[in-house]
Design an enzyme around this catalytic site. Structure first.
Site, PDB file in Angstrom:
ATOM      1  N   SER A 263       0.848  -1.198   0.000  1.00  0.00           N
ATOM      2  CA  SER A 263       0.000   0.000   0.000  1.00  0.00           C
ATOM      3  C   SER A 263       0.875   1.235   0.000  1.00  0.00           C
ATOM      4  O   SER A 263       2.019   1.218   0.471  1.00  0.00           O
ATOM      5  CB  SER A 263      -0.890   0.010   1.250  1.00  0.00           C
ATOM      6  OG  SER A 263      -1.517   1.265   1.433  1.00  0.00           O
TER       7      SER A 263
ATOM      8  N   TYR B  58       0.109  -0.183  10.579  1.00  0.00           N
ATOM      9  CA  TYR B  58      -0.254  -0.539   9.207  1.00  0.00           C
ATOM     10  C   TYR B  58       0.893  -0.221   8.254  1.00  0.00           C
ATOM     11  O   TYR B  58       1.274  -1.054   7.422  1.00  0.00           O
ATOM     12  CB  TYR B  58      -1.509   0.225   8.785  1.00  0.00           C
ATOM     13  CG  TYR B  58      -1.979  -0.104   7.386  1.00  0.00           C
ATOM     14  CD1 TYR B  58      -2.500  -1.352   7.089  1.00  0.00           C
ATOM     15  CD2 TYR B  58      -1.902   0.844   6.362  1.00  0.00           C
ATOM     16  CE1 TYR B  58      -2.933  -1.668   5.793  1.00  0.00           C
ATOM     17  CE2 TYR B  58      -2.340   0.542   5.078  1.00  0.00           C
ATOM     18  CZ  TYR B  58      -2.852  -0.712   4.812  1.00  0.00           C
ATOM     19  OH  TYR B  58      -3.274  -1.021   3.533  1.00  0.00           O
TER      20      TYR B  58
END
Length: 297
Positions: free
Chosen positions: A146, A172
């Site tokens: 990501s 994350y």
């Protein structure tokens, strides 16, 4: 043909025949995983959806004519069972499943959930499936990362937030950086066996992945980092995964990071795209590999 931000999975795989190829898609029962599995199956691949929710996965599998195998990436015994039960070559491993920005949660081992799921689970899966990948004579591993990797490098001194304050987005970001570093080191170690690994950012897509995030948090982050306002459909979000998995242009290519069906450019300060240099660092990639092996025992 040139593909880009608005391309769909069906468009990038058009004309590609995957008959005789076998593909595993983790998290293939939701979000872009469904569209990834659908496109691969439509092109003739034998697709195995590896999912924790077997019932939901079976519904998708029946629709696209795929198979289902149970897999819980946070449970190392589940991962070992999956790899132990695998027989024959594996041509495509799509490490797609993930968790994003939950409250601080730990596995029974004490590992932070995002790092455990997004990186360690997939690391154990890929290393366990190495013989099958090596037997494929030209396998590809796709690591769904990501642009969130820009939030954090790997903090080796405290990967699991045992001493520092836990922030969901730092956790994350660290796990997504790990996905890219895995691609770098797996290619370095396994290219001689014909296994090439690349990572990618699928784009901004509204899926179940954001279930832990409040809309105001999403809007704030997008404003602060200047993220693109373009929202992809799941079919568009799966396009880069499918491109990296199947494009003939990427034969023998590994250790790269892609955005919108193209290799990403270096990250520029003030922008929310591109690849951070720490995510491609060779020494960091090797260190993460060794730490991962030690962590998994």
């Amino acid at each position: 043909m040139t593909f880009g931000q608005a391309s769909t999975a069906d468009e990038v795989i058009a004309g590609i025949d995957l008959t005789g190829r076998r593909a595993v898609v983790t998290g293939g029962a939701s979000g872009i995983g469904i569209e990834t599995a659908r496109a691969l199956a439509k092109a003739g691949a034998e697709v195995i959806i590896a999912a924790r929710d077997v019932k939901a996965a079976q519904q998708i599998a029946d629709e696209i004519k795929a198979h289902v195998a149970p897999l819980d990436l946070t449970d190392q015994q589940s991962v070992k069972a999956f790899t132990r039960n695998w027989a024959g070559p594996l041509h495509l491993l799509i490490n797609n499943a993930g968790v994003m920005a939950p409250p601080l949660t730990r596995t029974p081992e004490g590992w932070e959930l995002q790092f455990a799921t997004n990186h360690l689970g997939h690391f154990a899966l890929a290393t366990g499936l190495y013989p099958a990948l090596a037997a494929a004579d030209g396998a590809r591993i796709v690591s769904v990362s990501s642009t969130g990797h820009l939030f954090s490098p790997i903090v080796f001194d405290d990967i699991h937030f045992e001493h520092r304050v836990y922030t969901p987005y730092l956790g994350y970001g660290q796990s997504k950086t790990a996905n890219i570093l895995f691609a770098v080191e797996a290619t370095r170690r396994w290219a001689d066996a014909g296994i090439f690994t690349n990572a990618l950012h699928p784009g901004s897509i509204v899926t179940n992945l954001q279930r832990h995030m409040r809309q105001e948090d999403i809007d704030r982050i997008r404003t602060e980092v200047g993220a693109s306002a373009f929202r992809k459909t799941p079919a568009q979000g799966a396009a880069t995964s499918v491109y990296v998995a199947t494009s003939p242009r990427l034969d023998g290519v590994g250790g790269k990071y892609f955005e919108d069906c193209a290799e990403a450019k270096p990250h520029q300060q003030g922008e929310f795209n591109g690849i951070a240099p720490y995510a491609l660092n060779l020494e960091t990639a090797e260190r993460l590999w060794e730490v991962s092996l030690t962590t998994l025992g």
